[in-house]
Design an enzyme around this catalytic site. Structure first.
Site, PDB file in Angstrom:
ATOM      1  N   CYS A 109     -10.140   4.990   8.430  1.00 29.54           N
ATOM      2  CA  CYS A 109      -9.716   4.564   7.059  1.00 29.54           C
ATOM      3  C   CYS A 109      -9.109   3.399   7.148  1.00 29.54           C
ATOM      4  CB  CYS A 109      -8.722   5.777   6.606  1.00 29.54           C
ATOM      5  SG  CYS A 109      -7.912   5.698   5.081  1.00 29.54           S
ATOM      6  N   GLY A 167       3.639   0.782   5.297  1.00 34.56           N
ATOM      7  CA  GLY A 167       4.601   1.523   5.876  1.00 34.56           C
ATOM      8  C   GLY A 167       4.370   2.078   7.298  1.00 34.56           C
ATOM      9  N   ALA A 192       0.849  -1.146   0.030  1.00 35.79           N
ATOM     10  CA  ALA A 192       0.219   0.061   0.138  1.00 35.79           C
ATOM     11  C   ALA A 192       0.994   1.148   0.203  1.00 35.79           C
ATOM     12  CB  ALA A 192      -0.916  -0.044   1.204  1.00 35.79           C
ATOM     13  N   MET A 193       0.914   2.156  -0.992  1.00 35.08           N
ATOM     14  CA  MET A 193       1.855   3.165  -1.210  1.00 35.08           C
ATOM     15  C   MET A 193       0.864   4.428  -1.396  1.00 35.08           C
ATOM     16  SD  MET A 193       4.326   1.739  -4.276  1.00 35.08           S
ATOM     17  CE  MET A 193       5.412   3.049  -3.894  1.00 35.08           C
ATOM     18  N   SER A 194       1.242   5.237  -0.367  1.00 37.65           N
ATOM     19  CA  SER A 194       0.227   6.599   0.060  1.00 37.65           C
ATOM     20  C   SER A 194       1.170   7.643  -0.723  1.00 37.65           C
ATOM     21  CB  SER A 194       0.260   6.986   1.419  1.00 37.65           C
ATOM     22  OG  SER A 194       1.545   7.255   2.131  1.00 37.65           O
ATOM     23  N   ASP A 239       7.658   6.614   3.964  1.00 36.02           N
ATOM     24  CA  ASP A 239       7.662   5.397   4.728  1.00 36.02           C
ATOM     25  C   ASP A 239       7.096   4.279   3.822  1.00 36.02           C
ATOM     26  OD1 ASP A 239       8.391   6.512   7.063  1.00 36.02           O
ATOM     27  OD2 ASP A 239       6.416   7.391   7.505  1.00 36.02           O
ATOM     28  N   CYS A 280      -6.035  14.242   6.250  1.00 35.26           N
ATOM     29  CA  CYS A 280      -5.830  14.564   4.782  1.00 35.26           C
ATOM     30  C   CYS A 280      -6.966  15.630   4.086  1.00 35.26           C
ATOM     31  CB  CYS A 280      -5.596  13.240   3.999  1.00 35.26           C
ATOM     32  SG  CYS A 280      -7.058  12.069   4.099  1.00 35.26           S
TER      33      CYS A 280
END
Length: 391
Positions: free
Chosen positions: A122, A146, A28-30, A34, A218
């Site tokens: 979330c 991360g 999972a890449m934001s 991290d 966010c």
């Protein structure tokens, strides 16, 4: 950015995710440092990495602010990291799901006089639910994130433990992770200090090496919570009265969403002694204020409890087990006892050994092991109500 072709020269640790070499791992890449380093470490360690980024709100256009995540620039950064490390990357449109499960819940919780934690929702309702299912559909045998948390194989299965870097530990925000989810999840950064993560990103030449950490919520520009609530639920905010705990009506207010338990400044009342928001009664549209001692809480009533400890959770609570708890993310775990209270929505409650102030409905109460390190996360629940300490 060019693809790194010789990974053998990279000074970065090789990690063991507990799955066979070459297995497909979904990351999972934001778009932050991290999750980017997490993906890179998985790739360097020989796993078949697939990066996935969730597009959560406004298609990355309406909210562009420093410290956000999952917006337009972040998606672009995640894609560039995937290209540099040589693994595929997908962007999934979860805007509708995020809006319903997180943003609307945020607004409704504030309108109910509680203080929400949307980052937990979330993780609970989007990242560790829908995304985890997608990871399985993509052929993943595990999903890595991360987050600064450790997953340890214990005698009774996977255990969640606090991160080595206490200043970055995210266990408070992950308490609602289920045992089934924990079996599938991996957290490669849990053993690392943040400085080492940034060093690895710099060594790899990743564009996110110096990117600031995400801050605040966010989808809330400039921390203006009330304006977001009013946009999501137009016309729902109603004025009411500010009342002292002794029953005296002190002033009028423009909506309970403008107040939180423990708040001192900006109350709109003037007295000789400091006053704090003691509780909010959304049904009566009342903000109740009082002296600091009125904030002290001795019992916390819980709902939606998740148990990650050994044995059966309800039996553990009925037995009155000793635990340590955090009732705010910034506080250290404090001694407490799990109890079974018929007045709690689900029976679960916690008695605090030492009364604490500013415990707000809508926040989380997270359980930790009662040993000296308070290392293991035993679960937690949402605070549904509180009982004041005897004065």
């Amino acid at each position: 950015m060019t693809t790194i072709t010789d990974i053998s020269t990279i000074d970065a640790p090789r990690i063991d995710l507990g799955v066979p070499a070459g297995s497909r791992v979904i990351v999972a890449m934001s778009g932050g440092v991290d999750s980017s380093v997490t993906a890179a470490l998985c790739k360097l360690s020989g796993y078949d990495v697939v990066g996935v980024t969730l597009q959560l709100y406004d298609h990355g256009v309406a909210i562009q602010k420093k410290g956000a995540c999952c917006a337009g620039q972040d998606i672009h950064d995640a894609r560039r990291v995937a290209e540099a490390m040589g693994f595929p990357h997908y962007v999934l449109d979860y805007e509708n799901r995020f809006g319903e499960a997180v943003m609307e819940d945020f607004a409704d919780t504030y309108l109910a006089g509680a203080t929400p934690i949307p980052c937990v929702r979330c993780n609970e309702r989007v990242k560790f639910k829908d995304l985890l299912e997608t990871a399985r559909d993509l052929g993943g045998v595990a999903m890595a994130t991360g987050h600064y948390i450790r997953r340890v194989e214990g005698p009774n299965g996977a255990e969640m433990r606090r991160a080595v870097d206490a200043s970055k530990d995210q266990s408070y925000f992950l308490f609602s992770t289920t045992k089934e989810q924990l079996d599938f999840l991996r957290f490669p950064l849990g053993e690392m200090p943040k400085a080492e993560v940034r060093r690895i990103a710099s060594e790899l030449g990743l564009v996110v090496a110096d990117k600031p950490d995400s801050q605040d919520i966010c989808f809330v520009p400039e921390g203006k919570y009330a304006s977001v609530v009013e946009r999501i639920r137009p016309g729902a905010v109603e004025p009411g009265e500010i009342i002292h705990v002794d029953g005296t009506v002190m002033a009028r207010h423009q909506g309970v969403i403008h107040y939180t338990v423990g708040q001192r400044r900006g109350l709109g009342v003037a007295t000789g002694d400091p006053l704090y928001v003691v509780r909010l009664d959304a049904a009566k549209r009342q903000v109740i204020v009082g002296p600091r001692e009125a904030l002290m809480i001795s019992r916390v009533h819980l709902k939606e409890v998740t148990w990650l400890g050994d044995g059966e959770g309800e039996a553990t609570a009925r037995a009155g087990a000793n635990v340590a708890v955090k009732v705010r993310s910034t506080r250290p775990p404090a001694p407490a006892k799990l109890i079974w209270d018929a007045e709690s929505p689900t029976g679960w409650a916690v008695d605090l050994v030492a009364a604490e102030e500013g415990v707000a409905p809508g926040q989380a109460c997270v359980f930790y092991s009662p040993d000296a390190a308070n290392d293991r996360v035993l679960g937690g629940g949402w605070i549904a109500g509180t009982t004041a300490a005897a004065h």
